[in-house]
Design a protein around this motif. Structure first.
Motif, PDB file in Angstrom:
ATOM      1  N   ASP A 468       0.835  -1.204   0.000  1.00  0.00           N
ATOM      2  CA  ASP A 468       0.000   0.000   0.000  1.00  0.00           C
ATOM      3  C   ASP A 468       0.873   1.259   0.000  1.00  0.00           C
ATOM      4  OD1 ASP A 468       0.831  -0.754   2.547  1.00  0.00           O
ATOM      5  OD2 ASP A 468      -1.033  -0.184   3.552  1.00  0.00           O
ATOM      6  N   GLY A 469       2.039   1.177   0.647  1.00  0.00           N
ATOM      7  CA  GLY A 469       2.942   2.328   0.662  1.00  0.00           C
ATOM      8  C   GLY A 469       3.414   2.664  -0.743  1.00  0.00           C
ATOM      9  N   VAL A 493      -1.407  -5.263  -1.330  1.00  0.00           N
ATOM     10  CA  VAL A 493      -1.562  -5.690   0.057  1.00  0.00           C
ATOM     11  C   VAL A 493      -1.702  -4.470   0.966  1.00  0.00           C
ATOM     12  CG1 VAL A 493      -0.372  -6.777   1.986  1.00  0.00           C
ATOM     13  CG2 VAL A 493      -0.438  -7.912  -0.227  1.00  0.00           C
ATOM     14  N   ASN A 495      -1.706  -3.215   4.421  1.00  0.00           N
ATOM     15  CA  ASN A 495      -1.354  -3.511   5.818  1.00  0.00           C
ATOM     16  C   ASN A 495      -1.136  -2.219   6.588  1.00  0.00           C
ATOM     17  OD1 ASN A 495       1.096  -2.710   4.813  1.00  0.00           O
ATOM     18  ND2 ASN A 495       2.035  -4.731   4.887  1.00  0.00           N
ATOM     19  N   GLY A 497       0.390   0.685   6.027  1.00  0.00           N
ATOM     20  CA  GLY A 497       1.676   1.363   6.139  1.00  0.00           C
ATOM     21  C   GLY A 497       2.856   0.486   5.797  1.00  0.00           C
ATOM     22  N   PHE A 498       3.972   0.834   6.405  1.00  0.00           N
ATOM     23  CA  PHE A 498       5.245   0.208   6.055  1.00  0.00           C
ATOM     24  C   PHE A 498       5.531  -0.968   6.988  1.00  0.00           C
ATOM     25  CE2 PHE A 498       6.926   4.773   5.029  1.00  0.00           C
ATOM     26  CZ  PHE A 498       6.053   4.869   3.957  1.00  0.00           C
ATOM     27  N   ALA A 499       5.007  -2.146   6.663  1.00  0.00           N
ATOM     28  CA  ALA A 499       5.266  -3.314   7.514  1.00  0.00           C
ATOM     29  C   ALA A 499       6.767  -3.581   7.600  1.00  0.00           C
ATOM     30  CB  ALA A 499       4.551  -4.535   6.953  1.00  0.00           C
TER      31      ALA A 499
HETATM   32 MG   LIG Z   1       2.307  -1.753   3.494  1.00  0.00          MG
END
Ligand SMILES: [Mg+2]
Ligand SMILES: Cc1ncc(C[n+]2csc(CCOP(=O)(O)OP(=O)(O)O)c2C)c(N)n1
Length: 626
Positions: A468-469, A493, A495, A497-499
């Motif tokens: 998503d980022g 995907v 999630n 933000g920044f997994a």
């Molecule tokens: Mg992400």
């Protein structure tokens, strides 16, 4: 002398159309077209020439950076036998391409950049978007391309093209010097006419050479292999660029030497080849990493030994370890004090198979390899089917994509938490079936890179794994996919933000600070308020994509079947379960931690960090005497 009167822009476009490459008896045009965005710095020069030459297709992009990514993706998926040229205006249009230029050079991929430049004539300076310098008039923003280009030139006079263009092609088609070529074109010069020698525009076929290694180095490498008891091949991107998979399979089958793969080299062998032990290094697996740790000889083929491959120089722990490097680039061949075998991967591997007809790893080593491989495949199976609730884990999304894909399809990605997971888990079944841009790991490469890859071989379905980022950073080439009728499948995907960097931040004692997509809260003044609600499916639909929301693993599987049948770019949005990551397997990555800090957790991590760094090696040992 026969001449042809043309503008500089017309001469460039005419020249590009006439450039062909040849390898292994196959010949085809090198440039698939020109990508770009017009502004005042190129519209009347290169733009006029492209209008007059519709047989060199022009593709309008949404961002100049994406144009370079698309060219790089095309070149990577074609094993460097094809590319695009990229045209931009002057100023911001030009500097937008700097990131793409670095990406291509780092991945040793040929791309040709034609940024517009300020007036050579100077009398009207400063022109719109000109960077002025009080120290010299011979500087401009295009000088930014110098460190990220393998060849850089600026054309002040039309006749300079006569010597510049052959250099452009030499570098773009060189197996060792290949990378970004930048030809800066002042906007007035683009339009100036000149009587060019007609020979400049004759069809030219550039041989993509397969250089054979020097006999002495080859002999030393052969002897080092013959002596080794625990050899390991590290297959890098050079194996694919050289189309050396069959030669590698033959050598590995004959010798029993296991083959570990870097991000760029993954897919050098099919995952189920008995000698393929998969991902090595910081994102390595349970089979390759233990073998790397104990190897007494590492045979690097077409690898740069990036820190991800070497696990920040901790991957190879045998005190006796030595290296043989097979590489077209002398620069890479000499790394880690190796016996440098400067030559083409395929030629050299074929030579090794003939030179070592009876070399075979010990039965004990062969058993160890087979066992490690079985253990690892069981682990992949487990991670593909975790049955995480209520949302699927990322590894299950990867599993579902793999199960939906066909053996010749391509998986493409670049940055986020998934490159590590994909490196470990994706079961590549055909060369170039795994396409990770992990030299520069550039958020924003994925969509345009996939468009370029798809055009390289439209018979392969291209699956893009997208965070998503990354989507929020660069969704706009979806519009280009619609414009050009290029069909790719994107699995986005969500999630929040920044997994990847969030996980890294937590592991380094910084609690994920600044890495998730949340509102700033009034009380804490930090980004720990409610999660931001972004409707990615609606967003992608507004750009023209077919979109599907998948709320479960079951829905994801159905969505992928629908996506395969769709006739246009399709975006499948799926939310994943937070905190269910793929573990590391005996790996390490050096990310420096603050030496002094007021944060307790950071102080603790610093102690572990200092300990872990003790495993980093220099690999300065001279190769053993023959
Ligand atoms: Mg992400
Ligand atoms: C252009 C660019 N900026 C920053 C980074 C550093 N970076 C690597 S991964 C990442 C986060 C990516 O987020 P997302 O796409 O959502 O993937 P996730 O980490 O959630 O898997 C960042 C910021 C990068 N690789 N490229």
């Amino acid at each position: 002398m026969k001449t042809q009167r043309m503008t500089v822009a017309q001469a460039i476009v005419t020249f590009l159309k006439k450039q062909f490459v040849e390898r292994d008896g196959q010949q085809h045009a090198f440039f698939s077209g020109v990508l770009g965005i017009f502004g005042h710095g190129n519209v009347a020069g290169i733009g006029e020439a492209l209008l007059a030459n519709p047989d060199l297709p022009y593709i309008l992009m949404r961002n100049e950076q994406a144009a370079v990514h698309m060219a790089a993706g095309h070149a990577k998926a074609s094993n460097r036998l094809k590319t695009f040229a990229c045209t931009s205006s002057i100023g911001p249009g030009a500097t937008n391409m700097v990131t793409g230029a670095a990406l291509a050079t780092i991945n040793r991929l040929p791309v040709l950049l034609l940024p517009g430049d300020i007036f050579a004539r100077r009398n009207v300076a400063p022109v719109l978007q000109q960077l002025e310098s009080p120290a010299t008039q011979d500087i401009g923003v295009n000088d930014c391309f110098k460190p990220v280009s393998r060849y850089w030139d600026r054309i002040y006079r039309p006749d300079q093209l006569i010597t510049a263009l052959p250099e452009v092609m030499r570098v773009l088609t060189s197996p060792s010097d290949c990378g970004t070529v930048t030809l800066a074109l002042p906007q007035d010069v683009q339009t100036e006419a000149y009587d060019f020698p007609a020979e400049l525009f004759e069809k030219r076929v550039w041989l993509i050479r397969r250089p054979a290694p020097d006999a002495v180095s080859f002999d030393r490498a052969t002897k080092a292999i013959a002596r080794s008891r625990k050899p390991l091949i590290v297959a890098g991107g050079g194996v694919l660029y050289s189309a050396a998979s069959d030669a590698l399979a033959a050598f590995a089958s004959r010798s029993g030497i296991p083959v570990a793969e870097t991000q760029a080299g993954k897919g050098s062998l099919p995952y189920n080849h008995p000698q393929c032990v998969g991902a090595v290094g910081a994102t390595g697996n349970l089979a390759a990493n233990p073998l790397a740790r104990e190897a007494d000889l590492v045979i690097g083929i077409g690898t740069r030994y990036s820190d991800f491959t070497s696990a920040s120089m901790t991957a190879f722990q045998n005190p006796e370890v030595r290296f043989v490097n097979i590489n077209t680039a002398e620069f890479d061949a000499y790394k880690v004090s190796a016996i440098p075998v400067v030559g083409d991967a395929r030629i050299t591997l074929e030579g090794l198979t003939s030179a070592l007809p009876s070399y075979r790893v010990s039965g004990e080593y062969a058993t160890q390899i087979a066992k490690l491989k079985d253990t690892w495949e069981a682990e992949v199976e487990r991670l593909f089917h975790l049955n995480t609730q209520p949302k699927p884990a990322q590894s299950e999304v990867i599993g579902a994509m793999w199960e939906a894909s066909a053996p010749r399809d391509m998986l493409l990605s670049a940055a986020g938490s998934h490159p590590g997971d994909l490196h470990k888990l994706w079961r590549t079944r055909s060369p170039n079936g795994y396409h990770l841009e992990y030299g520069y790991s550039t958020m924003g490469y994925e969509i345009p890179g996939a468009l370029g890859a798809k055009l390289a071989d439209p018979s392969r379905e291209v699956y893009v794994f997208l965070g998503d980022g990354t989507y929020l950073m660069a969704p706009s080439e979806i519009v280009t996919a619609v414009q050009e009728h290029i069909k790719i499948i994107i699995v986005l995907v969500d999630n929040q933000g920044f997994a990847s960097i969030g996980g890294l931040s937590r592991s380094l004692g910084m609690s994920g600070f600044g890495t998730s997509y949340r509102q700033r809260s009034a009380n804490s003044r930090q980004l720990d308020g409610p999660f931001l609600e972004v409707d990615y499916a609606a967003n992608a639909r507004s750009l023209g994509a077919h979109t599907i929301k998948a709320r479960s693993l079951k829905e994801l599987r159905t969505a992928l079947e629908e996506a395969k049948k769709a006739d246009r770019i399709t975006v499948v949005v799926v939310e994943t379960q937070p905190g269910v990551g793929v573990p590391g397997y005996e790996s390490w990555w050096d990310v420096a931690v603050a030496e002094v800090s007021q944060i307790d957790a950071v102080q603790q991590v610093r102690k572990q960090y200092v300990e872990a760094r003790k495993r980093e090696r220099h690999h300065l040992a001279v190769p053993k005497e023959n």
